[in-house]
Motif scaffolding. Structure first.
Motif, PDB file in Angstrom:
ATOM      1  N   TYR A  34       0.844  -1.184   0.000  1.00 35.62           N
ATOM      2  CA  TYR A  34       0.000   0.000   0.000  1.00 35.62           C
ATOM      3  C   TYR A  34       0.884   1.240   0.000  1.00 35.62           C
ATOM      4  O   TYR A  34       2.060   1.181   0.327  1.00 35.62           O
ATOM      5  CB  TYR A  34      -0.927   0.027   1.225  1.00 35.62           C
ATOM      6  N   ASN A  35       0.293   2.357  -0.370  1.00 40.31           N
ATOM      7  CA  ASN A  35       0.946   3.667  -0.294  1.00 40.31           C
ATOM      8  C   ASN A  35       0.099   4.528   0.620  1.00 40.31           C
ATOM      9  O   ASN A  35      -1.103   4.685   0.391  1.00 40.31           O
ATOM     10  CB  ASN A  35       1.029   4.328  -1.675  1.00 40.31           C
ATOM     11  N   GLU A  36       0.722   5.084   1.650  1.00 40.59           N
ATOM     12  CA  GLU A  36       0.014   6.005   2.542  1.00 40.59           C
ATOM     13  C   GLU A  36       0.121   7.402   1.940  1.00 40.59           C
ATOM     14  O   GLU A  36       1.228   7.884   1.695  1.00 40.59           O
ATOM     15  CB  GLU A  36       0.634   5.963   3.933  1.00 40.59           C
ATOM     16  N   ILE A  37      -1.020   8.023   1.667  1.00 39.25           N
ATOM     17  CA  ILE A  37      -1.019   9.309   0.973  1.00 39.25           C
ATOM     18  C   ILE A  37      -1.936  10.307   1.675  1.00 39.25           C
ATOM     19  O   ILE A  37      -2.870   9.931   2.372  1.00 39.25           O
ATOM     20  CB  ILE A  37      -1.471   9.151  -0.497  1.00 39.25           C
ATOM     21  N   LEU A  38      -1.642  11.581   1.461  1.00 38.92           N
ATOM     22  CA  LEU A  38      -2.528  12.654   1.890  1.00 38.92           C
ATOM     23  C   LEU A  38      -3.287  13.090   0.648  1.00 38.92           C
ATOM     24  O   LEU A  38      -2.696  13.601  -0.307  1.00 38.92           O
ATOM     25  CB  LEU A  38      -1.721  13.816   2.488  1.00 38.92           C
ATOM     26  N   ARG A  39      -4.592  12.864   0.621  1.00 37.23           N
ATOM     27  CA  ARG A  39      -5.393  13.079  -0.588  1.00 37.23           C
ATOM     28  C   ARG A  39      -5.449  14.544  -1.008  1.00 37.23           C
ATOM     29  O   ARG A  39      -5.464  14.853  -2.196  1.00 37.23           O
ATOM     30  CB  ARG A  39      -6.823  12.565  -0.390  1.00 37.23           C
ATOM     31  N   TYR A  42      -7.061  19.452   2.686  1.00 33.58           N
ATOM     32  CA  TYR A  42      -8.169  19.511   3.640  1.00 33.58           C
ATOM     33  C   TYR A  42      -8.373  18.190   4.389  1.00 33.58           C
ATOM     34  O   TYR A  42      -9.165  18.137   5.324  1.00 33.58           O
ATOM     35  CB  TYR A  42      -9.469  19.887   2.923  1.00 33.58           C
ATOM     36  N   ALA A  43      -7.687  17.155   3.985  1.00 33.37           N
ATOM     37  CA  ALA A  43      -7.849  15.845   4.624  1.00 33.37           C
ATOM     38  C   ALA A  43      -7.399  15.907   6.082  1.00 33.37           C
ATOM     39  O   ALA A  43      -6.386  16.512   6.404  1.00 33.37           O
ATOM     40  CB  ALA A  43      -7.048  14.801   3.867  1.00 33.37           C
ATOM     41  N   GLU A  44      -8.170  15.267   6.942  1.00 31.91           N
ATOM     42  CA  GLU A  44      -7.847  15.238   8.366  1.00 31.91           C
ATOM     43  C   GLU A  44      -6.855  14.126   8.701  1.00 31.91           C
ATOM     44  O   GLU A  44      -6.286  14.113   9.785  1.00 31.91           O
ATOM     45  CB  GLU A  44      -9.115  15.069   9.187  1.00 31.91           C
ATOM     46  N   ASN A  45      -6.670  13.198   7.791  1.00 23.28           N
ATOM     47  CA  ASN A  45      -5.755  12.082   8.012  1.00 23.28           C
ATOM     48  C   ASN A  45      -5.299  11.554   6.656  1.00 23.28           C
ATOM     49  O   ASN A  45      -5.877  11.882   5.625  1.00 23.28           O
ATOM     50  CB  ASN A  45      -6.450  10.973   8.806  1.00 23.28           C
ATOM     51  N   THR A  46      -4.287  10.729   6.665  1.00 23.50           N
ATOM     52  CA  THR A  46      -3.826  10.100   5.426  1.00 23.50           C
ATOM     53  C   THR A  46      -4.756   8.944   5.060  1.00 23.50           C
ATOM     54  O   THR A  46      -5.519   8.446   5.878  1.00 23.50           O
ATOM     55  CB  THR A  46      -2.387   9.571   5.585  1.00 23.50           C
ATOM     56  N   SER A  47      -4.671   8.540   3.817  1.00 24.22           N
ATOM     57  CA  SER A  47      -5.420   7.402   3.284  1.00 24.22           C
ATOM     58  C   SER A  47      -4.424   6.340   2.861  1.00 24.22           C
ATOM     59  O   SER A  47      -3.253   6.633   2.626  1.00 24.22           O
ATOM     60  CB  SER A  47      -6.239   7.816   2.067  1.00 24.22           C
ATOM     61  N   ILE A  55      -8.079  -0.037  -4.637  1.00 22.98           N
ATOM     62  CA  ILE A  55      -8.932   0.598  -3.639  1.00 22.98           C
ATOM     63  C   ILE A  55      -8.153   1.610  -2.796  1.00 22.98           C
ATOM     64  O   ILE A  55      -6.948   1.476  -2.602  1.00 22.98           O
ATOM     65  CB  ILE A  55      -9.627  -0.410  -2.696  1.00 22.98           C
ATOM     66  N   PHE A  56      -8.885   2.617  -2.338  1.00 24.79           N
ATOM     67  CA  PHE A  56      -8.406   3.568  -1.346  1.00 24.79           C
ATOM     68  C   PHE A  56      -9.201   3.310  -0.078  1.00 24.79           C
ATOM     69  O   PHE A  56     -10.407   3.062  -0.148  1.00 24.79           O
ATOM     70  CB  PHE A  56      -8.698   5.018  -1.765  1.00 24.79           C
ATOM     71  N   ILE A  57      -8.555   3.417   1.063  1.00 22.91           N
ATOM     72  CA  ILE A  57      -9.272   3.371   2.333  1.00 22.91           C
ATOM     73  C   ILE A  57      -9.019   4.689   3.044  1.00 22.91           C
ATOM     74  O   ILE A  57      -7.875   5.097   3.227  1.00 22.91           O
ATOM     75  CB  ILE A  57      -8.835   2.176   3.205  1.00 22.91           C
ATOM     76  N   GLU A  58     -10.115   5.343   3.392  1.00 14.45           N
ATOM     77  CA  GLU A  58     -10.064   6.621   4.096  1.00 14.45           C
ATOM     78  C   GLU A  58     -10.224   6.359   5.596  1.00 14.45           C
ATOM     79  O   GLU A  58     -11.031   5.523   5.989  1.00 14.45           O
ATOM     80  CB  GLU A  58     -11.207   7.533   3.630  1.00 14.45           C
ATOM     81  N   TYR A  59      -9.462   7.106   6.396  1.00 11.41           N
ATOM     82  CA  TYR A  59      -9.484   6.900   7.849  1.00 11.41           C
ATOM     83  C   TYR A  59      -9.869   8.170   8.590  1.00 11.41           C
ATOM     84  O   TYR A  59      -9.555   9.272   8.164  1.00 11.41           O
ATOM     85  CB  TYR A  59      -8.106   6.438   8.339  1.00 11.41           C
ATOM     86  N   CYS A  65     -11.440   2.981   9.782  1.00 13.87           N
ATOM     87  CA  CYS A  65     -11.948   3.029   8.402  1.00 13.87           C
ATOM     88  C   CYS A  65     -13.303   3.725   8.367  1.00 13.87           C
ATOM     89  O   CYS A  65     -14.236   3.302   9.048  1.00 13.87           O
ATOM     90  CB  CYS A  65     -12.073   1.610   7.853  1.00 13.87           C
ATOM     91  N   GLU A  66     -13.386   4.789   7.558  1.00 11.58           N
ATOM     92  CA  GLU A  66     -14.667   5.475   7.431  1.00 11.58           C
ATOM     93  C   GLU A  66     -15.189   5.486   5.998  1.00 11.58           C
ATOM     94  O   GLU A  66     -16.346   5.810   5.773  1.00 11.58           O
ATOM     95  CB  GLU A  66     -14.603   6.886   8.002  1.00 11.58           C
ATOM     96  N   ALA A  67     -14.354   5.105   5.038  1.00 17.24           N
ATOM     97  CA  ALA A  67     -14.808   5.045   3.645  1.00 17.24           C
ATOM     98  C   ALA A  67     -13.866   4.161   2.832  1.00 17.24           C
ATOM     99  O   ALA A  67     -12.680   4.054   3.133  1.00 17.24           O
ATOM    100  CB  ALA A  67     -14.859   6.442   3.039  1.00 17.24           C
ATOM    101  N   ILE A  68     -14.427   3.548   1.802  1.00 17.85           N
ATOM    102  CA  ILE A  68     -13.650   2.733   0.859  1.00 17.85           C
ATOM    103  C   ILE A  68     -14.012   3.221  -0.534  1.00 17.85           C
ATOM    104  O   ILE A  68     -15.190   3.336  -0.875  1.00 17.85           O
ATOM    105  CB  ILE A  68     -13.971   1.235   1.017  1.00 17.85           C
ATOM    106  N   GLU A  69     -12.991   3.531  -1.320  1.00 14.84           N
ATOM    107  CA  GLU A  69     -13.200   4.033  -2.683  1.00 14.84           C
ATOM    108  C   GLU A  69     -12.573   3.050  -3.659  1.00 14.84           C
ATOM    109  O   GLU A  69     -11.467   2.556  -3.435  1.00 14.84           O
ATOM    110  CB  GLU A  69     -12.552   5.406  -2.823  1.00 14.84           C
TER     111      GLU A  69
END
Length: 78
Positions: A34-39, A42-47, A55-59, A65-69
């Motif tokens: 995986y790659n940890e990225i800042l989208r 304005y993002a509050e955390n990395t994805s 897939i992307f997982i938003e945290y 986990c609060e979203a999966i793209e």
């Protein structure tokens, strides 16, 4: 390249990652690079982006986990 399949489970997540799971548990469950990225600024955390799965997982701020793209490289089933 063959698309990876993810089974979407309504209001729960996908077959291997559920909403509210910890970042560490999601990484262990997926067990691929995986790659940890800042989208964006304005993002509050990395994805986490999983290029092999498409897939992307938003945290949340609490690393839950609060979203999966899904990208075009992932075939989503139900």
């Amino acid at each position: 390249m063959m698309k990876k399949q993810c089974k979407l489970i309504g209001f729960e997540g996908i077959d291997v990652v559920k909403f509210d799971i910890s970042r560490q548990a999601a990484r262990i469950s997926l067990n691929v690079e995986y790659n940890e990225i800042l989208r964006n600024e304005y993002a509050e955390n990395t994805s986490d982006f999983y290029p092999e799965l498409g897939i992307f997982i938003e945290y949340s701020k609490e690393n839950r986990c609060e979203a999966i793209e899904f990208t075009d490289d992932c075939e989503v089933g139900y």
